[in-house]
Design an enzyme around this catalytic site. Structure first.
Site, PDB file in Angstrom:
ATOM      1  N   ALA A   1       0.713  -1.241   0.133  1.00  0.00           N
ATOM      2  CA  ALA A   1       0.153   0.025  -0.114  1.00  0.00           C
ATOM      3  C   ALA A   1       0.962   1.311  -0.176  1.00  0.00           C
ATOM      4  O   ALA A   1       2.158   1.171   0.269  1.00  0.00           O
ATOM      5  CB  ALA A   1      -0.935  -0.064   1.281  1.00  0.00           C
TER       6      ALA A   1
ATOM      7  N   GLY B   1      -0.609  -4.999   1.120  1.00  0.00           N
ATOM      8  CA  GLY B   1      -1.736  -4.875   0.326  1.00  0.00           C
ATOM      9  C   GLY B   1      -1.719  -5.920  -1.243  1.00  0.00           C
ATOM     10  O   GLY B   1      -2.746  -6.171  -1.747  1.00  0.00           O
TER      11      GLY B   1
ATOM     12  N   GLU C   1      -2.668  -9.236  -0.228  1.00  0.00           N
ATOM     13  CA  GLU C   1      -3.720  -9.535   0.147  1.00  0.00           C
ATOM     14  C   GLU C   1      -5.087  -9.316  -1.120  1.00  0.00           C
ATOM     15  O   GLU C   1      -5.839 -10.020  -1.071  1.00  0.00           O
ATOM     16  CB  GLU C   1      -4.243  -8.109   1.104  1.00  0.00           C
ATOM     17  CG  GLU C   1      -3.776  -8.343   2.421  1.00  0.00           C
ATOM     18  CD  GLU C   1      -3.797  -7.353   3.358  1.00  0.00           C
ATOM     19  OE1 GLU C   1      -4.315  -7.369   4.440  1.00  0.00           O
ATOM     20  OE2 GLU C   1      -3.287  -6.027   3.089  1.00  0.00           O
TER      21      GLU C   1
ATOM     22  N   GLU D   1       3.308  -5.931   7.369  1.00  0.00           N
ATOM     23  CA  GLU D   1       2.814  -4.836   8.167  1.00  0.00           C
ATOM     24  C   GLU D   1       3.196  -4.730   9.796  1.00  0.00           C
ATOM     25  O   GLU D   1       3.440  -3.393  10.112  1.00  0.00           O
ATOM     26  CB  GLU D   1       1.457  -4.887   8.296  1.00  0.00           C
ATOM     27  CG  GLU D   1       0.821  -4.395   6.930  1.00  0.00           C
ATOM     28  CD  GLU D   1       0.701  -5.843   5.893  1.00  0.00           C
ATOM     29  OE1 GLU D   1      -0.044  -5.568   4.937  1.00  0.00           O
ATOM     30  OE2 GLU D   1       1.577  -6.703   6.230  1.00  0.00           O
TER      31      GLU D   1
END
Length: 260
Positions: free
Chosen positions: A66, A112, A115, A135
């Protein structure tokens, strides 16, 4: 519809959706998440699209994570909203899309990015791919479904280890974990995804949509997957695809599914 951060190409009923932010290693910012969500919904409603492949531009990254610059100053409420909107706009959309989505993981799939790949129906990876959820090195946890989907795909123990150590795993390790279905060279990745997608588009899109709903039901809290399977199985009997498929079988010919 025009997009700033993604490219869509359609051929032989297969859409290739490319995240096109190579200078940022295809990192997911809010604009890209919104564009992807809109694109997936648009492709699902397109009768000329029976399968979707998603990949990243360049040879370095599928999605490297991200865009941290967008949220590093957020407070608790803003953090919760960030995760909730991501689920709503993109990640849950992809998982529940009735058009099959294949992730072509062509390099780094981190945070992300992993994900997003996990929200797809299945994944292929190039042999240079690195996958992970880093993360906790930032003092946060995966917020776009990573804690749930990773455990579903690789098991609780491996998911806990990957998340807590923040380690990246190789494509071969991901294959051993069951996180990716196949490992190819970088050059062969898209062609391998296309080969699978072309097999999918020959089958009943109505039945495939039912299968997606039935499989997903087994991973949904409060839903009995077996009951959903029975319901979806019964619905198939009222479709034109069922009539065509069974008639073609009896007549010993290839089915020409109308997708209805």
């Amino acid at each position: 519809m025009s997009y700033n951060n993604i490219i869509i190409e359609i051929a032989e009923k297969v859409a290739v959706l490319t995240i096109n932010r190579p200078n940022q290693l295809n990192a997911l910012n809010s604009e890209t998440i919104k564009e992807l969500g809109d694109a997936f919904k648009s492709l699902e409603s397109d009768d000329n699209v029976k399968a979707i492949i998603i990949t990243g531009s360049g040879e370095k990254a599928f999605v490297a994570g991200a865009d941290i610059k967008e949220f590093y100053q957020f407070d608790v409420a803003e953090g919760k909203e960030l995760a909730a909107k991501g689920h709503q706009y993109l990640f849950d959309v992809v998982q529940n899309l009735t058009t099959p989505v294949i992730a072509a993981v062509n390099g780094f799939a981190l945070g992300g990015g992993l994900e997003l790949a996990m929200s797809c129906h299945f994944r292929l990876a190039s042999d240079n791919a690195k996958l992970g959820l880093p993360e906790v090195t930032l003092g946060v946890i995966p917020g776009y479904g990573g804690t749930q989907r990773l455990a579903q795909l690789v098991g609780k123990g491996r998911a806990m280890e990957m998340i807590m150590t923040a380690k990246m795993i190789s494509a071969e390790e991901a294959y051993g974990y069951g996180l990716v279905n196949q490992v190819t060279t970088q050059e062969e990745l898209l062609a391998s995804c296309q080969k699978i997608a072309l097999k999918i588009v020959k089958n009943s899109s109505v039945a495939i949509a039912s299968a997606i709903r039935a499989v997903n039901a087994g991973y949904t809290d409060g839903v009995n997957g077996f009951d959903t399977e029975i319901e979806e199985f019964g619905k198939c009997f009222g479709t034109e695809d069922f009539k065509e498929g069974t008639t073609a079988f009896i007549e010993k010919r290839k089915a020409n599914f109308p997708g209805k």
